[in-house]
Design an enzyme around this catalytic site. Structure first.
Site, mmCIF file in Angstrom:
data_model
loop_
_atom_site.group_PDB
_atom_site.id
_atom_site.type_symbol
_atom_site.label_atom_id
_atom_site.label_comp_id
_atom_site.label_asym_id
_atom_site.label_seq_id
_atom_site.Cartn_x
_atom_site.Cartn_y
_atom_site.Cartn_z
ATOM 1 N N LYS A 39 9.942 6.695 1.484
ATOM 2 C CA LYS A 39 9.290 5.803 2.444
ATOM 3 C C LYS A 39 10.354 5.038 3.226
ATOM 4 C CE LYS A 39 5.711 2.157 2.385
ATOM 5 N NZ LYS A 39 4.808 1.395 1.480
ATOM 6 N N SER A 58 0.148 1.560 2.492
ATOM 7 C CA SER A 58 1.039 1.706 3.618
ATOM 8 C C SER A 58 1.949 2.931 3.493
ATOM 9 C CB SER A 58 1.908 0.443 3.745
ATOM 10 O OG SER A 58 2.738 0.269 2.606
ATOM 11 N N SER A 98 -0.361 0.079 -1.959
ATOM 12 C CA SER A 98 0.223 1.050 -1.034
ATOM 13 C C SER A 98 0.645 2.349 -1.689
ATOM 14 C CB SER A 98 1.431 0.425 -0.323
ATOM 15 O OG SER A 98 1.036 -0.657 0.478
#
Length: 771
Positions: free
Chosen positions: A168, A242, A266
């Protein structure tokens, strides 16, 4: 009690969802669909079956990524060891597949293909040096080796050898910018995040950085200037956030695993909406050094994978105390799958989810669940579930039906569920965005966001702005409120072992999220936002499909019980028997996921030791996040070796017999000299720390049961000793040498390692003999 509106029967295949009209607002163009005629780069890569391996009610008629190669750990590892699969082939196929998907909004940056292939070739060379060239693998026992000994029987590959992975883009990877989903924020990190360095040292291959809700603020994936990743099963639907890109990358077969973050959900919401596993460890179990913080005291690195087993393996490499991270904690380490995983038992020794084994001995003093009152000696796992009046799915009857079937799977093993009051859990979750923790979010990136309104996402600005107005009085009131809620929750944990809840209550079209971004976000996080505030660990597992879309459940337990959760989730995923992600692959159930050294005898040692760890109370101070190390019985220890104990060398069998497993290849920091000591056989090196003219020396890190350490230390002869060795992956116990012993010894430091010395010596090393 929430009353849900009618919805289609979830057991019937759903008709295709309508494509949004051109006038409808979208976050980004829908990604190009893959051509079904496009072949993979290598026909030797493991492939998915054209049809789902098991046609369960409610599953999609087709698997969108059915042409994806099988990137499960067991499949790749077996091919690498046998020599039928090369890392370069896998990485080449991964990049070809990424290119065919086009602009799917999954990636913010990728490692250049040539750079990734160069690492792959180096790993293939390392494999050949350790196990022999692939052509020799068919030579049989009489191919010229002493006594017909196959070196592959005496050595093993690093834990994550050749596994492609993604990170990420709020986590540092050296050589790639870290944007946190904001181009204006981009910075060039000089080094890898602590966890990423461990993954690379264990042999994994980083492919690139994935998309996210800007500054990890959101659960929809629709707050990024780089586009909106969409559901692999329906391009009109969100993929969750997210960690949106990380979840999709795993689901469609671009990588074996991906690293995300999880502050409010997330790492779990995208897993549920992409039909993959999302493992959120205990806070502080994995270092957050190198992470752009969202809410520093709550942030966790998470793992996305197709299976619980694969996610657990990755966690076993990343976890561990980091003295350079002030939020790191000394929690029980999670061993790799197959190590210490005998009959699954709760912290009090009860069997879990129909394991078919009687209760084992309890762990001794320390907090833990009490005996199930449903019957003395039954050994049932106590599974907490929500009361009907506490459950809501916001009108999604299909999601409700999937959750009901999930509970049936749990009960099918003979275990009992018991209702718990969710009120204190949900009240704690409400504090995350309606309480003083917004001030912590603002402290992380709020000033940057407010100073550059034209360069940041408007919804992110709207969420963070109230954080600047929170006072110290508000903070202490919030802490007191949370303390009271945690006290109520602590009482719940005296009556249950794990809590199982829907991961998300429902999902939404991209259009609906853009129309009401804050309201829909709150609904997506209904069952996730409280977990880190209450200091809990969690793992999200796929549970089934409704209306063609995936839904899942999350198993939750107090911090420090990560291994228990992984065991429970593994059994649930096996029982659910769903194809993996969007690939249509079946879950690999063979024992090939276990690492070297997990013989039945070794497993017995590890299991006996692993069940002795006292669980950690979830009630430690929220403002300090310190755990009393006297209450934490870490069950495994890492040991760095630089000589004859390395894989395939004469003394490696001592480690293997004690149940140790190879964790990673590593190198020391340039603070040492290496000497070839006199004596033998076998010959041994001496690693000496020096004040000047030091070099980096090759090392291996092996993880062994604490119960075996005493036996191991008794076999360490003078002038060698065990001390702290400074490795690239962090300080680790390891072999050092007394300075007096190197007088007259040959200095081989410039070779960089013991294997290179042996390769240049006249006499070949004697192969290790492991019974």
């Amino acid at each position: 009690m929430a009353i849900d509106a009618p919805s289609p029967d979830p057991t019937r295949p759903a008709p295709p969802r309508p494509t949004p009209s051109p006038e409808a607002p979208t976050a980004s163009p829908a990604p190009a669909r893959e051509s079904p005629e496009a072949p993979m780069a290598s026909s030797e890569l493991p492939r998915a079956s054209p049809e789902p391996p098991r046609a369960s009610p409610g599953q999609p008629r087709q698997w969108p990524a059915a042409d994806a190669a099988d990137l499960q750990v067991a499949s790749l590892r077996a091919g690498y060891r046998a020599g039928t699969l090369r890392v370069a082939d896998v990485i080449r196929a991964v990049y070809d597949r990424i290119e065919r998907r086009g602009d799917d909004a999954v990636w913010i940056a990728t490692v250049p293909r040539e750079e990734a292939l160069a690492r792959a070739v180096a790993l293939d060379t390392e494999r050949d040096a350790l196990l022999g060239p692939p052509a020799d693998r068919a030579g049989g026992p009489d191919d010229g080796r002493p006594d017909g000994q196959d070196p592959a029987d005496q050595a093993d590959l690093p834990a994550l050898f050749g596994l492609p992975f993604a990170v990420k883009d709020n986590i540092d990877v050296a050589g790639l910018p870290t944007t946190a989903g904001c181009p204006a924020f981009a910075r060039e990190p000089a080094e890898d995040a602590h966890a990423v360095a461990a993954l690379l040292a264990a042999g994994a291959v980083c492919v690139g950085k994935t998309n996210l809700d800007q500054f990890a603020t959101g659960l929809s994936g629709a707050r990024s200037p780089y586009g909106t990743p969409v559901s692999p099963f329906d391009s009109s639907m969100i993929a969750g956030g997210s960690s949106s890109g990380s979840g999709v990358a795993v689901a469609v077969g671009l990588v074996t695993f991906a690293i995300g973050t999880d502050t409010a959900g997330s790492g779990r919401v995208p897993a549920a909406l992409s039909n993959v596993v999302g493992l959120k460890p205990s806070r502080g179990l994995v270092s957050t050094r190198g992470l752009v913080p969202a809410c520093r005291s709550l942030d966790c690195l998470s793992v996305f994978a197709l299976s619980v087993s694969d996610a657990r393996l990755v966690l076993s490499v990343m976890n561990g105390y980091d003295p350079a991270d002030p939020y790191s904690r000394r929690l029980p380490l999670v061993p790799p799958p197959g190590v210490g995983s005998g009959p699954v038992s709760s912290p009090a020794g009860q069997r879990l989810i129909g394991s078919g084994h009687p209760p084992g001995p309890g762990p001794g003093p320390g907090p833990g669940p009490r005996t199930d009152p449903s019957g003395p000696g039954t050994g049932r796992l106590r599974v907490g579930i929500a009361r009907p009046e506490d459950l809501t799915f916001f009108g999604d009857r299909g999601a409700r039906a999937v959750h009901a079937r999930s509970l049936e799977l749990i009960r099918a093993g003979g275990d009992r569920t018991r209702e718990v009051d969710l009120a204190p859990f949900l009240a704690a979750g409400a504090l995350l965005y309606n309480g003083p923790w917004l001030a912590e979010r603002f402290a992380s990136v709020g000033e940057f966001v407010m100073a550059r309104p034209e360069q940041t996402h408007p919804v992110v600005r709207a969420v963070l702005a109230p954080g600047s107005r929170i006072s110290g009085v508000d903070v202490f009131r919030g802490l007191s409120h949370l303390r009271a809620l945690r006290q109520q929750v602590d009482e719940v944990w005296t009556t249950i072992d794990v809590l199982v809840l829907p991961t998300v209550p429902t999902t939404y079209p991209v259009e609906a999220v853009l129309a009401d971004p804050i309201g829909r976000n709150g609904e997506l996080g209904h069952y996730t936002t409280f977990v880190n505030l209450l200091d809990l660990a969690a793992i999200a597992v796929p549970a089934g499909f409704a209306d063609g879309l995936p839904h899942g459940v999350t198993f939750i337990a107090p911090a420090g019980r990560d291994t228990l959760l992984a065991d429970v989730a593994t059994q649930f995923q096996s029982r659910a028997a769903l194809p993996l992600g969007a690939t249509g692959h079946a879950l690999v159930r063979s024992g090939s996921v276990t690492l070297r050294g997990t013989t039945p005898a070794a497993r017995g040692v590890a299991a006996a030791d692993g069940t002795s760890a006292s669980p950690v109370s979830p009630a430690d101070e929220v403002d300090t996040d310190r755990v009393d190390t006297d209450r934490v019985d870490t069950d495994r220890v890492d040991v760095a070796v630089v000589g004859a104990h390395m894989s395939g060398l004469p003394l490696n069998g001592e480690l293997v017999r004690l149940g140790a497993v190879l964790l990673r290849r590593d190198r020391t920091l340039p603070r040492y000299r290496l000497y070839a000591l006199p004596g033998g056989p076998p010959r041994r090196p001496g690693l000496l720390r020096v004040a000047a003219d030091g070099v980096a020396i090759d090392a291996e890190v092996w993880r062994m049961p604490v119960a075996a350490v005493g036996t191991f230390l008794r076999g360490v002869p003078a002038p060698l000793a065990i001390g702290t060795v400074d490795l690239v992956g962090g300080p680790t116990l390891g072999f050092l040498c007394e300075s007096a012993a190197v007088a007259g010894a040959e200095d081989i430091s410039e070779l960089g390692g013991w294997r290179r010395f042996l390769a240049g010596s006249r006499s070949e090393p004697t192969p290790s003999r492991v019974p």
